[in-house]
Scaffold this active site. Sequence first.
Site, PDB file in Angstrom:
ATOM      1  N   ASP A 110      -9.305  -0.696   4.865  1.00 16.49           N
ATOM      2  CA  ASP A 110      -8.072  -0.564   5.646  1.00 16.49           C
ATOM      3  C   ASP A 110      -8.221   0.529   6.689  1.00 16.49           C
ATOM      4  O   ASP A 110      -8.424   1.700   6.350  1.00 16.49           O
ATOM      5  CB  ASP A 110      -6.934  -0.231   4.654  1.00 16.49           C
ATOM      6  CG  ASP A 110      -5.573  -0.135   5.308  1.00 16.49           C
ATOM      7  OD1 ASP A 110      -5.445  -0.436   6.500  1.00 16.49           O
ATOM      8  OD2 ASP A 110      -4.620   0.246   4.588  1.00 16.49           O
ATOM      9  N   GLY A 147      -8.695   0.412  11.275  1.00 18.70           N
ATOM     10  CA  GLY A 147      -9.633   0.157  12.368  1.00 18.70           C
ATOM     11  C   GLY A 147     -10.521  -1.058  12.160  1.00 18.70           C
ATOM     12  O   GLY A 147     -11.584  -1.174  12.777  1.00 18.70           O
ATOM     13  N   GLY A 163      -1.409   3.567  12.169  1.00 15.17           N
ATOM     14  CA  GLY A 163      -2.186   2.421  12.620  1.00 15.17           C
ATOM     15  C   GLY A 163      -2.909   2.777  13.912  1.00 15.17           C
ATOM     16  O   GLY A 163      -2.662   3.833  14.503  1.00 15.17           O
ATOM     17  N   GLY A 178      -1.994   7.043   7.298  1.00 15.70           N
ATOM     18  CA  GLY A 178      -0.808   7.595   7.948  1.00 15.70           C
ATOM     19  C   GLY A 178      -0.435   6.925   9.262  1.00 15.70           C
ATOM     20  O   GLY A 178       0.725   6.913   9.631  1.00 15.70           O
ATOM     21  N   HIS A 225       0.862  -1.183   0.000  1.00 12.94           N
ATOM     22  CA  HIS A 225       0.000   0.000   0.000  1.00 12.94           C
ATOM     23  C   HIS A 225       0.898   1.232   0.000  1.00 12.94           C
ATOM     24  O   HIS A 225       1.520   1.553   1.015  1.00 12.94           O
ATOM     25  CB  HIS A 225      -0.896  -0.065   1.255  1.00 12.94           C
ATOM     26  CG  HIS A 225      -1.767   1.124   1.474  1.00 12.94           C
ATOM     27  ND1 HIS A 225      -2.405   1.364   2.672  1.00 12.94           N
ATOM     28  CD2 HIS A 225      -2.135   2.144   0.655  1.00 12.94           C
ATOM     29  CE1 HIS A 225      -3.110   2.478   2.588  1.00 12.94           C
ATOM     30  NE2 HIS A 225      -2.961   2.975   1.379  1.00 12.94           N
ATOM     31  N   GLY A 284      -4.394  -4.346  11.199  1.00 15.94           N
ATOM     32  CA  GLY A 284      -3.103  -4.211  11.860  1.00 15.94           C
ATOM     33  C   GLY A 284      -3.220  -4.523  13.333  1.00 15.94           C
ATOM     34  O   GLY A 284      -2.929  -5.641  13.784  1.00 15.94           O
ATOM     35  N   SER A 285      -3.702  -3.535  14.090  1.00 17.26           N
ATOM     36  CA  SER A 285      -3.772  -3.683  15.548  1.00 17.26           C
ATOM     37  C   SER A 285      -4.605  -4.873  15.983  1.00 17.26           C
ATOM     38  O   SER A 285      -4.226  -5.584  16.925  1.00 17.26           O
ATOM     39  CB  SER A 285      -4.373  -2.420  16.170  1.00 17.26           C
ATOM     40  OG  SER A 285      -3.761  -1.282  15.641  1.00 17.26           O
TER      41      SER A 285
HETATM   42  C1  DX5 Z   1      -2.831   3.231   7.883  1.00 17.26           C
HETATM   43  C2  DX5 Z   1      -2.439   1.969   7.181  1.00 17.26           C
HETATM   44  C3  DX5 Z   1      -3.090   0.763   7.693  1.00 17.26           C
HETATM   45  C4  DX5 Z   1      -2.806   0.436   9.130  1.00 17.26           C
HETATM   46  C5  DX5 Z   1      -4.007  -0.234   9.682  1.00 17.26           C
HETATM   47  O1  DX5 Z   1      -2.416   4.326   7.146  1.00 17.26           O
HETATM   48  O2  DX5 Z   1      -2.709   2.039   5.798  1.00 17.26           O
HETATM   49  O3  DX5 Z   1      -2.809  -0.359   6.874  1.00 17.26           O
HETATM   50  O4  DX5 Z   1      -1.692  -0.395   9.303  1.00 17.26           O
HETATM   51  O5  DX5 Z   1      -3.816  -0.400  11.037  1.00 17.26           O
HETATM   52  P1  DX5 Z   1      -5.049  -0.664  12.030  1.00 17.26           P
HETATM   53  O6  DX5 Z   1      -5.672  -1.937  11.606  1.00 17.26           O
HETATM   54  O7  DX5 Z   1      -4.354  -0.735  13.351  1.00 17.26           O
HETATM   55  O8  DX5 Z   1      -5.979   0.495  11.915  1.00 17.26           O
HETATM   56 ZN    ZN Z   2      -2.546   0.152   4.574  1.00 16.46          ZN
END
Ligand code: DX5
Ligand code: ZN
Length: 217
Positions: free
Chosen positions: A177, A179, A146, A144, A64, A199-200
């Site tokens: 992508d 939250g 996570g 930007g 990404h 991610g988280s």
């Molecule tokens: C944010 C990224 C995401 C991020 C998502 O700019 O593009 O891919 O890692 O992280 P979570 O799932 O923690 O929101």
């Molecule tokens: Zn991403």
Amino acid sequence: MVKIAPSILAADFLHLERDVRIVNDHADLLHFDVMDGCLVPNLSFGFPVLEAVAGIATIPLDVHLMIVNPDKYIERFAKAGASYISFHLEAADEAGKDVSEYIAIAKSCGVKVGLAIDPDVPVERLFPYIPEVDFFLIMSVFAGFGGQKFIEDSIGRIATLKAEMERIGIVKDIEVDGGVSSSNARALKEAGATMLVAGSSVFKAEDPAQAIADLRL
Ligand code: DX5
Ligand code: ZN
């Protein structure tokens, strides 16, 4: 079936190999967030890290690009091991270019091509590109960082895009992508999302494998 793409932005970088191996065994794609401090107000990682990860990943790498001028780097990311590459419509706006140019470059590299937008870009702006791309990336937080809170409105934006695809009879993948967790995964899938980035909710979970399984429910 929906594809789960854990974002290694939330991994433990001192144990990156361990975290990639967990994902190898349980997820469908490995999401790799590249930030340039220009298109988005943060920096992350680039080629050396991608190459290292590509050496041990057994699932496709989903890169990404949150960068300006992605056209300069798409080929290098493809060569470094990316199978999926997405870039932002806003990057083309900033450069005063037609995003079709970026799409053509990515296609010539043989990767799956994705077009991304932040939550403040009208989803209708994606419609002209439905025939051109392989997937769309709907940001459900501002790109930007996570760990941000999911923006509920994203569900309706995905449904709008899906409805337009169905109307014209060309249905592509929709990645979401930001939250994403087991509390919104079902609604996102029902709206039309086919790729969930997390991610988280995966890497900060006590049991990442179970967290991935929960996203499939
Ligand atoms: C944010 C990224 C995401 C991020 C998502 O700019 O593009 O891919 O890692 O992280 P979570 O799932 O923690 O929101
Ligand atoms: Zn991403």
